[in-house]
Design an enzyme around this catalytic site. Sequence first.
Site, PDB file in Angstrom:
ATOM      1  N   ALA A  13       0.779  -1.347  -0.016  1.00 44.17           N
ATOM      2  CA  ALA A  13       0.020  -0.052   0.081  1.00 44.17           C
ATOM      3  C   ALA A  13       0.877   1.177  -0.094  1.00 44.17           C
ATOM      4  O   ALA A  13       0.325   2.081   0.036  1.00 44.17           O
ATOM      5  CB  ALA A  13      -0.993  -0.029   1.132  1.00 44.17           C
ATOM      6  N   ASP A 158      20.304   2.496  -8.596  1.00 44.50           N
ATOM      7  CA  ASP A 158      21.591   3.279  -8.691  1.00 44.50           C
ATOM      8  C   ASP A 158      22.192   3.019  -9.892  1.00 44.50           C
ATOM      9  O   ASP A 158      22.881   3.865 -10.621  1.00 44.50           O
ATOM     10  CB  ASP A 158      22.449   2.885  -7.565  1.00 44.50           C
ATOM     11  CG  ASP A 158      21.855   2.726  -6.355  1.00 44.50           C
ATOM     12  OD1 ASP A 158      21.383   3.718  -5.859  1.00 44.50           O
ATOM     13  OD2 ASP A 158      21.494   1.761  -5.664  1.00 44.50           O
ATOM     14  N   HIS A 186      23.948  -0.085  -1.011  1.00 42.36           N
ATOM     15  CA  HIS A 186      22.864   0.888  -1.774  1.00 42.36           C
ATOM     16  C   HIS A 186      22.732   2.148  -0.761  1.00 42.36           C
ATOM     17  O   HIS A 186      21.947   2.312   0.241  1.00 42.36           O
ATOM     18  CB  HIS A 186      21.623   0.388  -1.541  1.00 42.36           C
ATOM     19  CG  HIS A 186      20.480   1.334  -2.240  1.00 42.36           C
ATOM     20  ND1 HIS A 186      20.207   2.214  -3.135  1.00 42.36           N
ATOM     21  CD2 HIS A 186      19.311   1.514  -1.304  1.00 42.36           C
ATOM     22  CE1 HIS A 186      19.281   2.966  -3.076  1.00 42.36           C
ATOM     23  NE2 HIS A 186      18.814   2.930  -1.911  1.00 42.36           N
TER      24      HIS A 186
END
Length: 327
Positions: A13, A158, A186
């Site tokens: 959601a 990335d 990351h």
Amino acid sequence: STAPLKVAVTGAAGQIGYSLLFRLASGALAGDRPIELRLLEITPALKALEGVVMELDDCAFPNLAGVEIGDDAEKIFDGVNLALLVGARPRGPGMERSDLLSANGAIFTAQGKALNKVAASDVRIGVTGNPANTNALIAMSNAPDIPQERFSALTRLDHNRAISQLAAKTGAPVTDITKMTIWGNHSATQYPDLFHAEVAGRNAAEVVGDQEWLESTFIPTVAKRGAAIIDARGSSSAASAASATIDAARDWLFGSAEGDWVSMAVRSQGEYGVPEGLISSFPVTTSGGDWSIVEGLEIDEFSRGRIAASTDELAEERAAVTELGLI
Ligand code: NAX
């Protein structure tokens, strides 16, 4: 095979979910193969998720074979072939780093255990939720019966950002850019590497011919792109993150392009000096649902230092979650 591919999405959601689900359902992952969506949310978000499912219904997607939603990981992950772990706890006001790691640790230990118990025997698990590499490490460590190579964390966004920046700099179309690599975490320490990338078959660092641009513009632009999007848009990258999540899963399941490679954060076995057991980004090729790290690249002094800085950070994150008893 015509059996539906069962794909779980957590945090369905959320903002990324709102882009991801419609692209999964419209065939961006598996083409014409029917897909069944299994959507996991926390209880308070289930009503909003029901609304998203109403919209999925309203698209009448021909290849969407079914949608199930719920807040019980063991039910939602039952028999899934692919799990996209997007939902995570964002850093709230006044939250310390260790609070963030504990909050996410609780999520990813539970989801790792649930996957271990009920996922299909061919399951692949991609982690987008941050801190993605360490969340993947936690899930992997809590799923002892799932082979470790089935876990990866997302650095494809990335990677795609780096391709886009290099294309803009050189005037080449993105389709001319190959062999891009993101190394490490990351995070802002990630290392996007132009020394092995190519522009229409020519070495990218040589085509650019400007070490100053590479160090002072290219690397920080890619590494801090997430913050720049938040500044401009008022909320974090969502559609691009969803797109990268699909690119990564599609290549993993169906194979990377001939003559090219992609970036994925996967378990290190010590390749390129990355400490064993960390989930770190590497150049990989994929085929038949398996990845393998591209070996034998020459790494110069500059690149070695950048890779080490990012993997040192990953080692610190691992030490912190070990300390918290999460792995
Ligand atoms: P949102 O906050 O919009 O959505 C996250 C959703 O996860 C919420 O609906 C929440 O209810 C749900 N959730 C929380 N705990 C859950 C649990 N235990 N089980 C199931 N669902 C749960 O965030 P969104 O913008 O969609 O981003 C999701 C995650 O992706 C964040 O952690 C974000 O930092 C990360 N990102 C990762 C990127 C990457 O390249 N690896 C880039 C984009 C993004 O920043």
